[in-house]
Design an enzyme around this catalytic site. Sequence first.
Site, PDB file in Angstrom:
ATOM      1  CB  ILE A  18     -99.449 -56.157  84.754  1.00 19.38           C
ATOM      2  CG1 ILE A  18     -98.756 -54.928  84.196  1.00 19.38           C
ATOM      3  CG2 ILE A  18    -100.892 -55.842  85.133  1.00 19.38           C
ATOM      4  CD1 ILE A  18     -99.441 -54.317  82.974  1.00 19.38           C
ATOM      5  CG  LEU A  42     -97.623 -68.319  89.229  1.00 10.41           C
ATOM      6  CD1 LEU A  42     -98.784 -68.534  90.186  1.00 10.41           C
ATOM      7  CD2 LEU A  42     -97.880 -67.088  88.358  1.00 10.41           C
ATOM      8  CB  SER A  43     -92.269 -64.629  91.379  1.00 10.83           C
ATOM      9  OG  SER A  43     -93.413 -64.021  91.876  1.00 10.83           O
ATOM     10  N   GLY A  45     -93.283 -67.318  96.631  1.00  7.12           N
ATOM     11  CA  GLY A  45     -94.219 -66.632  97.536  1.00  7.12           C
ATOM     12  C   GLY A  45     -95.625 -67.085  97.220  1.00  7.12           C
ATOM     13  CG  ASP A  58     -96.649 -70.872  73.466  1.00  3.90           C
ATOM     14  OD1 ASP A  58     -97.487 -69.971  73.358  1.00  3.90           O
ATOM     15  OD2 ASP A  58     -95.646 -70.979  72.736  1.00  3.90           O
ATOM     16  CB  ALA A  81     -99.769 -64.073  77.650  1.00  2.00           C
ATOM     17  CB  ALA A  82     -98.257 -59.206  75.427  1.00  3.10           C
ATOM     18  CB  SER A 126    -104.855 -51.789  74.709  1.00  2.00           C
ATOM     19  OG  SER A 126    -104.317 -51.292  73.510  1.00  2.00           O
ATOM     20  CE1 TYR A 157     -96.870 -54.685  73.608  1.00  6.22           C
ATOM     21  CE2 TYR A 157     -96.956 -52.288  73.455  1.00  6.22           C
ATOM     22  CZ  TYR A 157     -97.141 -53.450  74.174  1.00  6.22           C
ATOM     23  OH  TYR A 157     -97.596 -53.376  75.471  1.00  6.22           O
TER      24      TYR A 157
HETATM   25  P1  NAD Z   1     -94.368 -58.841  81.186  1.00  2.00           P
HETATM   26  O1  NAD Z   1     -93.440 -59.036  80.027  1.00  2.00           O
HETATM   27  O2  NAD Z   1     -93.782 -58.627  82.521  1.00  2.00           O
HETATM   28  O3  NAD Z   1     -95.402 -60.056  81.272  1.00  2.00           O
HETATM   29  C1  NAD Z   1     -95.863 -60.743  80.141  1.00  2.00           C
HETATM   30  C2  NAD Z   1     -95.935 -62.215  80.531  1.00  2.00           C
HETATM   31  O4  NAD Z   1     -96.445 -62.939  79.409  1.00  2.00           O
HETATM   32  C3  NAD Z   1     -94.545 -62.813  80.844  1.00  2.00           C
HETATM   33  O5  NAD Z   1     -94.536 -63.394  82.129  1.00  2.00           O
HETATM   34  C4  NAD Z   1     -94.332 -63.860  79.760  1.00  2.00           C
HETATM   35  O6  NAD Z   1     -93.657 -65.020  80.208  1.00  2.00           O
HETATM   36  C5  NAD Z   1     -95.774 -64.174  79.363  1.00  2.00           C
HETATM   37  N1  NAD Z   1     -95.847 -64.695  78.000  1.00  2.00           N
HETATM   38  C6  NAD Z   1     -95.267 -64.181  76.888  1.00  2.00           C
HETATM   39  N2  NAD Z   1     -95.532 -64.967  75.837  1.00  2.00           N
HETATM   40  C7  NAD Z   1     -96.307 -65.993  76.298  1.00  2.00           C
HETATM   41  C8  NAD Z   1     -96.888 -67.134  75.683  1.00  2.00           C
HETATM   42  N3  NAD Z   1     -96.719 -67.370  74.367  1.00  2.00           N
HETATM   43  N4  NAD Z   1     -97.603 -67.973  76.441  1.00  2.00           N
HETATM   44  C9  NAD Z   1     -97.764 -67.765  77.774  1.00  2.00           C
HETATM   45  N5  NAD Z   1     -97.218 -66.695  78.409  1.00  2.00           N
HETATM   46  C10 NAD Z   1     -96.490 -65.826  77.672  1.00  2.00           C
HETATM   47  O7  NAD Z   1     -95.310 -57.628  80.798  1.00  2.00           O
HETATM   48  P2  NAD Z   1     -96.288 -56.794  81.741  1.00  2.00           P
HETATM   49  O8  NAD Z   1     -95.678 -55.468  81.930  1.00  2.00           O
HETATM   50  O9  NAD Z   1     -96.715 -57.575  82.910  1.00  2.00           O
HETATM   51  O10 NAD Z   1     -97.491 -56.593  80.726  1.00  2.00           O
HETATM   52  C11 NAD Z   1     -98.684 -57.344  80.791  1.00  2.00           C
HETATM   53  C12 NAD Z   1     -99.608 -56.851  79.699  1.00  2.00           C
HETATM   54  O11 NAD Z   1     -99.833 -55.445  79.839  1.00  2.00           O
HETATM   55  C13 NAD Z   1     -99.042 -57.035  78.295  1.00  2.00           C
HETATM   56  O12 NAD Z   1    -100.099 -57.391  77.433  1.00  2.00           O
HETATM   57  C14 NAD Z   1     -98.510 -55.670  77.942  1.00  2.00           C
HETATM   58  O13 NAD Z   1     -98.517 -55.465  76.546  1.00  2.00           O
HETATM   59  C15 NAD Z   1     -99.509 -54.763  78.632  1.00  2.00           C
HETATM   60  N6  NAD Z   1     -98.977 -53.438  78.925  1.00  2.00           N
HETATM   61  C16 NAD Z   1     -97.949 -53.277  79.814  1.00  2.00           C
HETATM   62  C17 NAD Z   1     -97.461 -51.995  80.071  1.00  2.00           C
HETATM   63  C18 NAD Z   1     -96.343 -51.748  81.052  1.00  2.00           C
HETATM   64  O14 NAD Z   1     -95.841 -50.610  81.157  1.00  2.00           O
HETATM   65  N7  NAD Z   1     -95.901 -52.736  81.815  1.00  2.00           N
HETATM   66  C19 NAD Z   1     -98.033 -50.893  79.420  1.00  2.00           C
HETATM   67  C20 NAD Z   1     -99.049 -51.127  78.495  1.00  2.00           C
HETATM   68  C21 NAD Z   1     -99.545 -52.397  78.274  1.00  2.00           C
HETATM   69  N1  SER Z   2     -94.758 -49.988  78.644  1.00  2.00           N
HETATM   70  C1  SER Z   2     -95.026 -50.759  77.481  1.00  2.00           C
HETATM   71  C2  SER Z   2     -93.799 -50.920  76.639  1.00  2.00           C
HETATM   72  O1  SER Z   2     -92.918 -50.098  76.788  1.00  2.00           O
HETATM   73  C3  SER Z   2     -96.077 -50.052  76.659  1.00  2.00           C
HETATM   74  O2  SER Z   2     -97.039 -50.935  76.290  1.00  2.00           O
HETATM   75  O3  SER Z   2     -93.729 -51.811  75.843  1.00  2.00           O
END
Ligand code: NAD
Ligand code: SER
Length: 339
Positions: A18, A42-43, A45, A58, A81-82, A126, A157
């Site tokens: 995201i 960052l990737s 580009g 971190d 971040a998560a 969330s 989670y």
């Molecule tokens: P992702 O895993 O691709 O990105 C999370 C980024 O957080 C990663 O690049 C990771 O390196 C970074 N990260 C993790 N721990 C860290 C730390 N301690 N310090 C600094 N960076 C850290 O996940 P995403 O899909 O891009 O999700 C982004 C947010 O959206 C998250 O909070 C996730 O819970 C939430 N979310 C995502 C989805 C989904 O379907 N992708 C759905 C619901 C919620």
């Molecule tokens: N798409 C996310 C996961 O599967 C939901 O937060 O973790």
Amino acid sequence: MSGGRIPVTLITGAAGEIGQALLHRLAEGGGQPIVTVDLRPLSAGAPGRSHREHFRGDILDPALWEGLLRRYRPTLIFHLAAILSTRAESVPVLAHRVNADGAARVLALAADLATSDEPVRFVFPSSIAVYGLPSQEAKEVAAPVSEDEHLDPATLYGAQKLYVERLGAIVERLGGGLDFRAVRLPGLISSDTLPQGGTSDWAPELIHAAARSEPYSCFVHRGARLPFCAMPDAVEGILRLAFREKSSLTRSAYNLGGASLSAAEIIARVARDFPDLEVRFELDPRRDRIVASWPGAVDDAAARRDFGFAPAHDEETLFSRYLIPGIRRRYQHPVRLPR
Ligand code: NAD
Ligand code: SER
């Protein structure tokens, strides 16, 4: 400038799925400078013209924040971040530190920076993981779940997401200028990137595997159903919430919805464009149970009413206009996926 520091938009977790999409959307439009934080670089580009600096580190490291806050004053924070749901269950202590303690730390920083004259807006993604349906049977008969129902998360989670939502709302109510807003996202599917460590990952993995002509082992059962949203629609929804005036908002956490699709329905739809698609079912009972606890559909009427959430794709155009053409382009002109 504020106290010599540059006002910025901050994105944590900016190297994630995201984060990359949000950064490109925000940075291409110009506007306030953006700084980013992630464990990873960052990737490749150009991230866009308003991107100012990436802090690799971190969110739990005080030195990272000292360095960042010496030069910058975040006024809008997207705290992404998560550690996602499946991985969080296997590294519970780390997941708690990042998803709960880390988010609380970033919230506390935001609250410290905020004043009533210069508020700080905190936007938090969330998840549908905050909901916990008691059984597969209950899930099958449930109407699209609205924000105040079934708040009984079955995963660490989900509990961490709900905790941060509540913490943010409480800190905002204390006064002092923190403006907290959250969206509960469904499963997201991008034509450009692949997820890692999530539980809704089967859908994007399967579609990308089809385009690469690779067989796919699906870890949930055929009937497993979740709401799915195209990445650009979710990013647009997050931005609409972020930039809406506070007086329009009636809640602190909003559902964003998406097409309600089962694994079997996704396979049938993808096979129309990739007839050689080969899927085996190798159930991972732990992940399948998590999916059974999440709603198959959510009610996003409040987001549509309060900040104009209006996804451009429905169940059919998610595939025909977004995923299939985007993924074909991706693999016809292969570039290395970020993960
Ligand atoms: P992702 O895993 O691709 O990105 C999370 C980024 O957080 C990663 O690049 C990771 O390196 C970074 N990260 C993790 N721990 C860290 C730390 N301690 N310090 C600094 N960076 C850290 O996940 P995403 O899909 O891009 O999700 C982004 C947010 O959206 C998250 O909070 C996730 O819970 C939430 N979310 C995502 C989805 C989904 O379907 N992708 C759905 C619901 C919620
Ligand atoms: N798409 C996310 C996961 O599967 C939901 O937060 O973790």
